[in-house]
Design a protein around this motif. Structure first.
Motif, short mmCIF file in Angstrom:
data_model
loop_
_atom_site.label_atom_id
_atom_site.label_comp_id
_atom_site.label_asym_id
_atom_site.label_seq_id
_atom_site.Cartn_x
_atom_site.Cartn_y
_atom_site.Cartn_z
N SER A 2 0.83 -1.21 0.00
CA SER A 2 0.00 0.00 0.00
C SER A 2 0.86 1.26 0.00
O SER A 2 1.99 1.26 0.50
CB SER A 2 -0.90 0.03 1.24
N VAL A 3 0.31 2.32 -0.58
CA VAL A 3 0.92 3.64 -0.50
C VAL A 3 -0.11 4.60 0.06
O VAL A 3 -1.32 4.40 -0.10
CB VAL A 3 1.45 4.14 -1.86
N TYR A 4 0.39 5.61 0.74
CA TYR A 4 -0.47 6.60 1.38
C TYR A 4 -0.17 7.97 0.79
O TYR A 4 0.98 8.38 0.69
CB TYR A 4 -0.24 6.59 2.90
N VAL A 5 -1.23 8.65 0.39
CA VAL A 5 -1.13 9.97 -0.20
C VAL A 5 -1.55 10.96 0.87
O VAL A 5 -2.66 10.86 1.42
CB VAL A 5 -2.04 10.09 -1.44
N ILE A 6 -0.66 11.89 1.20
CA ILE A 6 -0.96 12.89 2.23
C ILE A 6 -1.03 14.25 1.53
O ILE A 6 -0.05 14.71 0.94
CB ILE A 6 0.11 12.91 3.34
N ALA A 7 -2.20 14.85 1.59
CA ALA A 7 -2.41 16.17 0.98
C ALA A 7 -2.69 17.16 2.10
O ALA A 7 -3.55 16.92 2.95
CB ALA A 7 -3.59 16.13 0.02
N GLN A 8 -1.95 18.25 2.10
CA GLN A 8 -2.21 19.33 3.04
C GLN A 8 -2.34 20.61 2.25
O GLN A 8 -1.55 20.86 1.33
CB GLN A 8 -1.09 19.45 4.08
N GLY A 9 -3.34 21.40 2.59
CA GLY A 9 -3.56 22.63 1.85
C GLY A 9 -4.25 23.68 2.69
O GLY A 9 -4.81 23.40 3.75
N LYS A 10 -4.19 24.89 2.19
CA LYS A 10 -4.86 26.02 2.81
C LYS A 10 -6.00 26.42 1.89
O LYS A 10 -5.77 26.79 0.72
CB LYS A 10 -3.89 27.19 3.00
N PHE A 38 -9.53 12.65 7.07
CA PHE A 38 -9.84 13.97 6.53
C PHE A 38 -10.09 14.90 7.70
O PHE A 38 -10.88 14.58 8.59
CB PHE A 38 -11.09 13.91 5.64
N ASP A 39 -9.41 16.03 7.72
CA ASP A 39 -9.61 16.98 8.81
C ASP A 39 -9.19 18.37 8.32
O ASP A 39 -8.09 18.55 7.81
CB ASP A 39 -8.77 16.59 10.03
N GLU A 40 -10.08 19.33 8.45
CA GLU A 40 -9.75 20.70 8.06
C GLU A 40 -9.10 21.48 9.19
O GLU A 40 -8.53 22.54 8.95
CB GLU A 40 -10.99 21.42 7.53
N GLU A 41 -9.18 20.97 10.40
CA GLU A 41 -8.56 21.63 11.54
C GLU A 41 -7.91 20.58 12.44
O GLU A 41 -8.34 20.36 13.57
CB GLU A 41 -9.59 22.44 12.32
N THR A 48 4.57 23.26 13.78
CA THR A 48 3.53 24.09 13.17
C THR A 48 3.25 23.58 11.76
O THR A 48 4.10 22.91 11.16
CB THR A 48 3.96 25.57 13.08
N ILE A 49 2.10 23.90 11.25
CA ILE A 49 1.77 23.56 9.87
C ILE A 49 1.24 24.82 9.17
O ILE A 49 0.52 25.61 9.76
CB ILE A 49 0.75 22.41 9.76
N ASP A 50 1.63 24.96 7.93
CA ASP A 50 1.17 26.10 7.14
C ASP A 50 -0.13 25.78 6.41
O ASP A 50 -0.86 26.68 6.02
CB ASP A 50 2.23 26.49 6.10
N HIS A 51 -0.38 24.50 6.19
CA HIS A 51 -1.53 24.06 5.41
C HIS A 51 -2.36 23.10 6.25
O HIS A 51 -2.12 21.90 6.25
CB HIS A 51 -1.06 23.36 4.12
N PRO A 52 -3.36 23.61 6.96
CA PRO A 52 -4.07 22.76 7.92
C PRO A 52 -4.98 21.68 7.34
O PRO A 52 -5.14 20.62 7.95
CB PRO A 52 -4.87 23.75 8.75
N ARG A 53 -5.59 21.89 6.19
CA ARG A 53 -6.51 20.88 5.64
C ARG A 53 -5.69 19.65 5.29
O ARG A 53 -4.79 19.70 4.46
CB ARG A 53 -7.22 21.41 4.41
N THR A 54 -6.00 18.54 5.93
CA THR A 54 -5.21 17.32 5.76
C THR A 54 -6.11 16.18 5.30
O THR A 54 -7.16 15.93 5.90
CB THR A 54 -4.53 16.94 7.08
#
Length: 98
Positions: A2-10, A38-41, A48-54
């Motif tokens: 398996s592979v895991y895709v992690i997306a973080q964005g603002k 999935f979590d927006e906060e 710290t994170i610059d892009h909270p939507r994960t």
């Protein structure tokens, strides 16, 4: 493996993001992927994170991920994510103890 895709964005444009979200699940599922988290906060425990939507996706293999990401269906909606929620996208291989 398996592979895991992690997306973080603002989120900068909720309307465009909503259009993307309405279409993306079918593309993920059609390539044997699934949303793991999935979590927006998210709670930041360290640093710290610059892009909270994960968002974390799981695909059964790198081949399945690459087929999804490169598919015409996903490439058609990808600009919606890039315009609405700039950030990072990484792929990590699953862990298999030796």
């Amino acid at each position: 493996m398996s592979v895991y895709v992690i997306a973080q964005g603002k989120i900068e444009n909720r309307e465009l993001l909503d259009q993307y979200v309405a279409k993306v699940m079918l593309t993920i599922e059609s390539h044997q992927g699934r949303v793991v988290a999935f979590d927006e906060e998210p709670e930041v425990v360290e640093g710290t994170i610059d892009h909270p939507r994960t968002v974390i996706l799981e695909f059964p293999s790198m081949t399945a991920f690459e087929a999804w990401y490169g598919s015409p269906e996903y490439q058609e909606i990808l600009p919606l994510r890039l315009k609405s929620t700039p950030g990072t996208l990484i792929v990590a291989k699953g862990f298999k103890p030796s």
